[in-house]
Design a protein around this motif. Sequence first.
Motif, PDB file in Angstrom:
ATOM      1  N   ILE A  24       0.858  -1.181   0.000  1.00 27.97           N
ATOM      2  CA  ILE A  24       0.000   0.000   0.000  1.00 27.97           C
ATOM      3  C   ILE A  24       0.892   1.227   0.000  1.00 27.97           C
ATOM      4  CG2 ILE A  24      -1.629   1.307   1.403  1.00 27.97           C
ATOM      5  CD1 ILE A  24      -2.751  -1.367   2.364  1.00 27.97           C
ATOM      6  N   SER A  25       0.586   2.184  -0.862  1.00 26.75           N
ATOM      7  CA  SER A  25       1.321   3.457  -0.865  1.00 26.75           C
ATOM      8  C   SER A  25       0.742   4.313   0.255  1.00 26.75           C
ATOM      9  CB  SER A  25       1.159   4.173  -2.205  1.00 26.75           C
ATOM     10  OG  SER A  25       1.658   3.381  -3.233  1.00 26.75           O
ATOM     11  N   TRP A  26       1.502   4.442   1.322  1.00 31.23           N
ATOM     12  CA  TRP A  26       0.988   5.116   2.513  1.00 31.23           C
ATOM     13  C   TRP A  26       1.012   6.636   2.417  1.00 31.23           C
ATOM     14  CZ3 TRP A  26      -1.848   2.724   5.901  1.00 31.23           C
ATOM     15  CH2 TRP A  26      -1.731   1.340   6.018  1.00 31.23           C
ATOM     16  N   ALA A  27       1.815   7.201   1.534  1.00 31.50           N
ATOM     17  CA  ALA A  27       1.946   8.658   1.466  1.00 31.50           C
ATOM     18  C   ALA A  27       0.611   9.370   1.223  1.00 31.50           C
ATOM     19  CB  ALA A  27       2.970   9.050   0.412  1.00 31.50           C
ATOM     20  N   PHE A  33      -5.073  11.916   5.782  1.00 33.42           N
ATOM     21  CA  PHE A  33      -5.348  11.794   7.210  1.00 33.42           C
ATOM     22  C   PHE A  33      -4.839  13.032   7.954  1.00 33.42           C
ATOM     23  CE2 PHE A  33      -4.328  10.397  11.531  1.00 33.42           C
ATOM     24  CZ  PHE A  33      -5.578   9.921  11.925  1.00 33.42           C
ATOM     25  N   GLY A  34      -3.660  13.504   7.581  1.00 35.11           N
ATOM     26  CA  GLY A  34      -3.121  14.730   8.182  1.00 35.11           C
ATOM     27  C   GLY A  34      -4.009  15.931   7.913  1.00 35.11           C
ATOM     28  N   ALA A  35      -4.528  16.028   6.687  1.00 34.00           N
ATOM     29  CA  ALA A  35      -5.450  17.131   6.367  1.00 34.00           C
ATOM     30  C   ALA A  35      -6.715  17.035   7.205  1.00 34.00           C
ATOM     31  CB  ALA A  35      -5.792  17.107   4.885  1.00 34.00           C
ATOM     32  N   LEU A  72      -9.081   6.232   0.316  1.00 32.73           N
ATOM     33  CA  LEU A  72      -7.771   6.016  -0.309  1.00 32.73           C
ATOM     34  C   LEU A  72      -7.117   4.726   0.184  1.00 32.73           C
ATOM     35  CD1 LEU A  72      -6.045   9.496  -0.557  1.00 32.73           C
ATOM     36  CD2 LEU A  72      -6.504   7.894  -2.383  1.00 32.73           C
ATOM     37  N   LEU A  73      -7.262   4.442   1.463  1.00 32.35           N
ATOM     38  CA  LEU A  73      -6.721   3.199   2.000  1.00 32.35           C
ATOM     39  C   LEU A  73      -7.400   1.997   1.344  1.00 32.35           C
ATOM     40  CD1 LEU A  73      -4.856   1.823   4.042  1.00 32.35           C
ATOM     41  CD2 LEU A  73      -6.721   1.958   5.694  1.00 32.35           C
ATOM     42  N   GLY A  74      -8.716   2.070   1.173  1.00 30.29           N
ATOM     43  CA  GLY A  74      -9.436   1.000   0.484  1.00 30.29           C
ATOM     44  C   GLY A  74      -8.997   0.845  -0.964  1.00 30.29           C
ATOM     45  N   ARG A  75      -8.794   1.964  -1.659  1.00 35.28           N
ATOM     46  CA  ARG A  75      -8.342   1.930  -3.048  1.00 35.28           C
ATOM     47  C   ARG A  75      -6.954   1.303  -3.144  1.00 35.28           C
ATOM     48  NH1 ARG A  75      -8.542   6.914  -7.202  1.00 35.28           N
ATOM     49  NH2 ARG A  75     -10.484   5.915  -7.766  1.00 35.28           N
ATOM     50  N   GLU A  76      -6.069   1.675  -2.253  1.00 35.20           N
ATOM     51  CA  GLU A  76      -4.719   1.093  -2.249  1.00 35.20           C
ATOM     52  C   GLU A  76      -4.768  -0.402  -1.940  1.00 35.20           C
ATOM     53  OE1 GLU A  76      -1.557   2.259  -2.885  1.00 35.20           O
ATOM     54  OE2 GLU A  76      -2.609   3.953  -3.768  1.00 35.20           O
ATOM     55  N   TRP A  77      -5.660  -0.808  -1.055  1.00 33.87           N
ATOM     56  CA  TRP A  77      -5.792  -2.224  -0.690  1.00 33.87           C
ATOM     57  C   TRP A  77      -6.248  -3.042  -1.898  1.00 33.87           C
ATOM     58  CZ3 TRP A  77      -4.426  -5.276   3.229  1.00 33.87           C
ATOM     59  CH2 TRP A  77      -5.009  -6.533   3.310  1.00 33.87           C
ATOM     60  N   VAL A  78      -7.245  -2.532  -2.607  1.00 31.28           N
ATOM     61  CA  VAL A  78      -7.805  -3.265  -3.738  1.00 31.28           C
ATOM     62  C   VAL A  78      -6.858  -3.266  -4.936  1.00 31.28           C
ATOM     63  CG1 VAL A  78      -9.703  -3.237  -5.411  1.00 31.28           C
ATOM     64  CG2 VAL A  78     -10.169  -2.903  -3.013  1.00 31.28           C
TER      65      VAL A  78
END
Length: 165
Positions: A24-27, A33-35, A72-78
């Motif tokens: 997963i691209s965490w950036a 999440f920071g925003a 975004l986390l879901g998109r990266e996971w899939v």
Amino acid sequence: MPFEYARELRVGEVAVWWNHKETISWAPVLWTFGAAVVLIVLATVIVPEFWRQPLEDLWKATVPALLPSLLLLGREWVSRRAIVVTDNSVIGFDHRGRVERLGFRNVRVIRRDIITGGVVLEGAEHKIRIPPSLADDTRSAIASQVRHTLRASQELEDQLGWFPR
């Protein structure tokens, strides 16, 4: 090439290119999440009694701020998958281990993939999702194989202009 990918090759079929997106691209997830945290802190500064409201109302205010990072986390996971381009087809391996094979001449529709953010190649019976990190290299590998071939009379719906001609 890992053995589980090589097993899907047919006798005499040549693997031209392969790659995979395993992590997963965490950036982007951390940036959104920071925003969201900045928005919640600003809401706290502007309205100090923000955290005194009942829990039933508090989640209604915080979840919309955190939702983009969850999506975004879901998109990266899939979009974790592997793509193999052979001399005549594209083979996709998703993160669950399912395999789809689509011949170059069987590609009917090419469109933007809402789920992974990349490109989806659709045939009559198969669909291959290509994540954005693998799309350019996949296109180059396909172009190297279809450079000197003639396209049949069937129409290819490619609004993106992605498929090499």
